[in-house]
Each structure stands twice: as C-alpha cells, then as structure tokens.
Scaffold this active site. Structure first.
Site, short mmCIF file in Angstrom:
data_model
loop_
_atom_site.label_atom_id
_atom_site.label_comp_id
_atom_site.label_asym_id
_atom_site.label_seq_id
_atom_site.Cartn_x
_atom_site.Cartn_y
_atom_site.Cartn_z
N HIS A 17 0.70 -0.93 -0.10
CA HIS A 17 -0.25 0.02 0.12
C HIS A 17 0.66 1.60 0.24
O HIS A 17 1.97 1.13 0.40
CB HIS A 17 -1.15 -0.58 1.42
CG HIS A 17 -1.72 0.75 1.62
ND1 HIS A 17 -1.24 2.74 1.98
CD2 HIS A 17 -3.09 0.69 1.49
CE1 HIS A 17 -2.42 2.83 1.21
NE2 HIS A 17 -3.78 2.39 1.17
N ASP A 77 2.89 -4.37 7.48
CA ASP A 77 2.18 -3.71 7.78
C ASP A 77 0.60 -4.45 8.49
O ASP A 77 0.45 -5.57 7.08
CB ASP A 77 1.96 -2.65 6.28
CG ASP A 77 0.54 -1.64 5.88
OD1 ASP A 77 -0.59 -1.79 7.12
OD2 ASP A 77 0.19 -2.03 4.97
N GLN A 107 -4.66 -5.37 6.74
CA GLN A 107 -5.46 -6.08 6.64
C GLN A 107 -5.29 -8.31 7.32
O GLN A 107 -5.87 -8.87 6.94
CB GLN A 107 -5.03 -6.26 4.96
CG GLN A 107 -5.20 -5.49 4.36
CD GLN A 107 -6.84 -4.52 3.92
OE1 GLN A 107 -7.36 -5.94 4.39
NE2 GLN A 107 -7.20 -3.43 3.45
N LYS A 162 -10.76 -0.64 9.44
CA LYS A 162 -11.37 -2.33 9.19
C LYS A 162 -11.62 -2.96 9.39
O LYS A 162 -11.44 -4.19 9.45
CB LYS A 162 -9.87 -2.46 8.09
CG LYS A 162 -8.79 -1.35 6.93
CD LYS A 162 -8.49 -1.82 6.47
CE LYS A 162 -7.52 -0.53 5.88
NZ LYS A 162 -8.31 -0.26 4.60
N CYS A 191 -4.63 2.05 -4.04
CA CYS A 191 -3.31 2.54 -3.12
C CYS A 191 -2.42 2.22 -3.07
O CYS A 191 -1.64 1.11 -2.22
CB CYS A 191 -3.86 3.09 -1.42
SG CYS A 191 -5.45 4.37 -1.25
#
Length: 417
Positions: free
Chosen positions: A133, A208, A211, A234, A375
């Site tokens: 991202h 990261d 997700q 999220k 993104c």
C-alpha cells in the site's frame, strides 16, 4: 457468541446491512478491505461515552476525567491482549496505520536518536515490496530523500506471491517493512522467512498488518517482528484510530514523533524531557472515544472468535474463487487458491474498465465493491493494468452475496457485449 459460527446472527448486529437502496435493492457490502461496517455494540459504546462520560484524558481529576481516562486505557489493554502484545505499554494509539508507519520511519536517520539500530545514511538500505500500500512506500521514499539511503524491494511473481530473491536483503539492510497481507492480492506473506533473513544481517522488521489483524488470530510474540501497524476502521472500529505496536526497548530508544501536551515529563523554556512509553508518542488530546470504540470492536471480535471468523472467510474465499472462475473473460489478479491468502479477491474483465464495472454493480445490483488501484499503483503497474475491481469479505458476508456479485458481473458483460 463463541461456538458454531452463525452468520445470520452476526448480520443482525450491523444495522446498515438491513438497508435497502433506491429501487428496493438490498445492500450487498463487499468492500470491507476498504473499511468495515460497524456493529451496534460499537456504535452504542461510543454514543454512551459521548453522552454520559466524556472528558479529556490524563488531565482532569474530576469524575468524568477519571472515567474517560480509565475507559481510554482499558481500550489499550484490550488491544494489547487481542494481538498478544508482551506489554500494554507497547501499544501506541495513532490516528491510523499510515501515521504508525510514518512514526517508525521518522526515527531512522534522526540526529536526536543515537541508537545505532536507527542510524541511516548513504550506503544503508531499506527493503519493502512491490505489493505494498502507498502507506508503506511513501514514508520510506521520504526517508531516503532525507538520508541518502537506498530503497530496495521484493518483486511479485505472476501468481501474486512475494519473490524472495537472494540479494534484496544484504548486510547493509537496516529495516524490512512489508505487508502482512496484501490489500489487493489477498496474499499472506511468509513472515517467518522474511524475519529469518532480516535477523541474519541484524535488520529490524516491520509489518503493515492493516489487512491481517481484522481477519486472523495474531500473536505478536510468535511473529517475532519489531513493529506492527494496523488501523481500527477495518476491524469494526471507527476511523481516526490506529495502532503502532513496537518492542519496548525500541520504542524507548525512539524520539517523539510529535510534540505537545501529555507527551512530556517536564518542560523548561530551553528544553523538555519526555513521558514514558506509550504516552511519549501520544501528543495532545488523543482520539479518546475512537479508542474506546476500538476497544468495543475488539470485544465483539473476541466474542465471535477470531478462529471462527478466519474459517468463515476461508469458506467465502474458496466459494468466490470458484464462482468467479466461471465468469467469461474474468482474470483474478493474485493467488488462485485459498492457501496463503485472505478474503480479498481482485480481478479484471477483459475490455471493460473497473470503474464501469463498479458503477453498474452499484446502480443495478446494490453491490458495493472497490475499483481503482487501491493505493497500490506500483503493484498494478507490475501486472500491466491500470486498475482492478476488488471484492473483500468479512465476518458478516454470505455466499448468497457472492452469487449477487457474479450475477452482476454477467450483466456487466452483456451491457458491453
């Protein structure tokens, strides 16, 4: 709620899922990778705090101030337990995952940081990947511009896996920062192998996990990384709240990212000393009610059970991969099986722009998907496509909603035939 997974029972907790769009179309929400919907439990927790308990935290000694501070810090405890952080003081609240990633990048090459692990200059290297991202690309590009270091990256194979080619991580690598799970491909990356290679050269590792934390059971101790960033919106929580987890010894060595109230120990006109972690990184009035809402989201997810959510999403993904494979001229961008992948499926339809796909799905079928480069423009450039259509699933989605998506895609093809 632990026990047999009951998706219809879960859906009753999300008011928006009962909404009808214009023309009596039921809402089919397949865009949780962008931002998840919120259960009543989160909405009511935030409403109650605003209505009955709100005050600033860490400042006031009256009843409301005490209640707000206790609720805010209780949210930190919940998040720490949710990801099995070794210490609640290693949980730093930020406004989103992007801020968490920028916070860590700011510490490298910073002349106020004398820890050699954060020293960075010409000849030193930062490693990311081609599937990141933008939030895990741009901060490192900016760091390279400030320090003269070199940015390197793992490529991506044709089937959407990281190409862990030898030579990307070298003895000049200072930090490796990669997605735990791709927001486009759904690929879950091999963290253990990345960590092994990084440790061989003494590099730090950041994930990261925006997700992954909402969808899989996470054990930070088991991951053996140094930093993790994720975001509340999220994972059933509100926007405006994110999390940085870092090893305590590293956070203590890092300089503050922002200066202001509550991040200080003492202030004189010519100098300041700083509060212990995590408060050193939480300058000013924090996102109080947002953090409390995130705590309520954690309560909800734990009540359902993360293992049950993961299993439900695996079934949805398998169903979607099979159903989408039967749509003519549809190309899935990413792994074609459920092995090492999450509940995000991106695809193209030959000769039809994703923007047109998304508009027709929404206007005619009430199906909400995301279209564009998500993104992650460099990843799309790698596959030679400007954009994709992305369907992303969560605990409240059903196979019948995937059927609605497939019916909509057949209609899109007829429109452009």
């Amino acid at each position: 709620m632990n026990g047999a997974f009951d998706v219809e029972r879960v859906r009753k907790d999300f008011p928006v899922l009962s909404r009808e769009l214009s023309g009596g179309r039921p809402l089919v929400y397949l865009d949780s990778g962008n931002s998840s919907q919120k259960p009543t439990q989160v909405i009511e927790t935030m409403r109650d705090h605003f209505a009955m308990h709100y005050s600033n935290v860490g400042r006031a000694h009256h009843a409301l101030g005490t209640e707000s501070t206790e609720a805010y810090e209780a949210a930190r405890d919940k998040v720490a337990a949710f990801v099995k952080a070794p210490s609640r003081d290693e949980i730093v609240f930020t406004k989103n995952a992007s801020e968490a990633l920028n916070l860590v990048a700011y510490s490298f090459g910073n002349r106020t940081n004398t820890d050699p692990r954060f020293a960075l200059g010409p000849g030193d290297e930062i490693v990311i990947s081609e599937m990141e991202h933008h939030s895990n690309i741009v901060p490192w590009q900016m760091l390279v511009q400030r320090t003269g270091a070199t940015l390197k990256w793992f490529g991506v194979t044709d089937d959407g896996r990281l190409d862990l080619a030898d030579g990307v991580i070298t003895d000049r690598t200072k930090i490796v920062s990669v997605a735990h799970q791709s927001n486009v491909l759904g690929t879950v990356n091999p963290v253990a192998e990345i960590v092994r290679r990084a440790r061989e050269v003494g590099a730090l590792v950041m994930l990261d996990s925006s997700q992954s934390v909402p969808h899989h059971p996470i054990d930070l101790a088991g991951l053996d990384v140094d930093f993790v960033a994720f975001t509340g919106h999220k994972m059933l929580g509100p926007s405006g709240i994110g999390v940085l987890w870092g090893r305590a010894e590293l956070l203590e060595a890092m300089p503050p990212f922002l200066g202001g109230g509550e991040m200080i120990e003492a202030v004189w006109m010519d100098r300041s000393t700083y509060a212990p972690i995590p408060h050193k990184f939480e300058a000013g009035t924090p996102p109080i009610v947002e953090a409390i809402g995130l705590g309520a989201a954690v309560d909800y997810l734990e009540g359902v059970g993360m293992a049950a959510i993961e299993a439900h999403e695996r079934e949805l993904t398998a169903y979607a991969l099979q159903a989408l494979a039967e749509v003519p001229s549809l190309r899935i961008v990413g792994p074609a099986s459920t092995e090492g992948r999450g509940a995000t499926v991106s695809f193209t339809l030959e000769g039809i722009h994703p923007h047109d796909v998304g508009q027709i799905l929404d206007d005619r079928f009430g199906v909400a998907v995301r279209v564009g480069h998500h993104c992650a423009r460099p990843l799309h450039l790698r596959f030679g496509i400007p954009a994709t259509t992305r369907a992303s699933f969560y605990l409240y989605n059903t196979t019948s909603e995937i059927d609605a998506l497939v019916r909509g895609l057949h209609h899109v093809q007829k429109v452009f035939a």
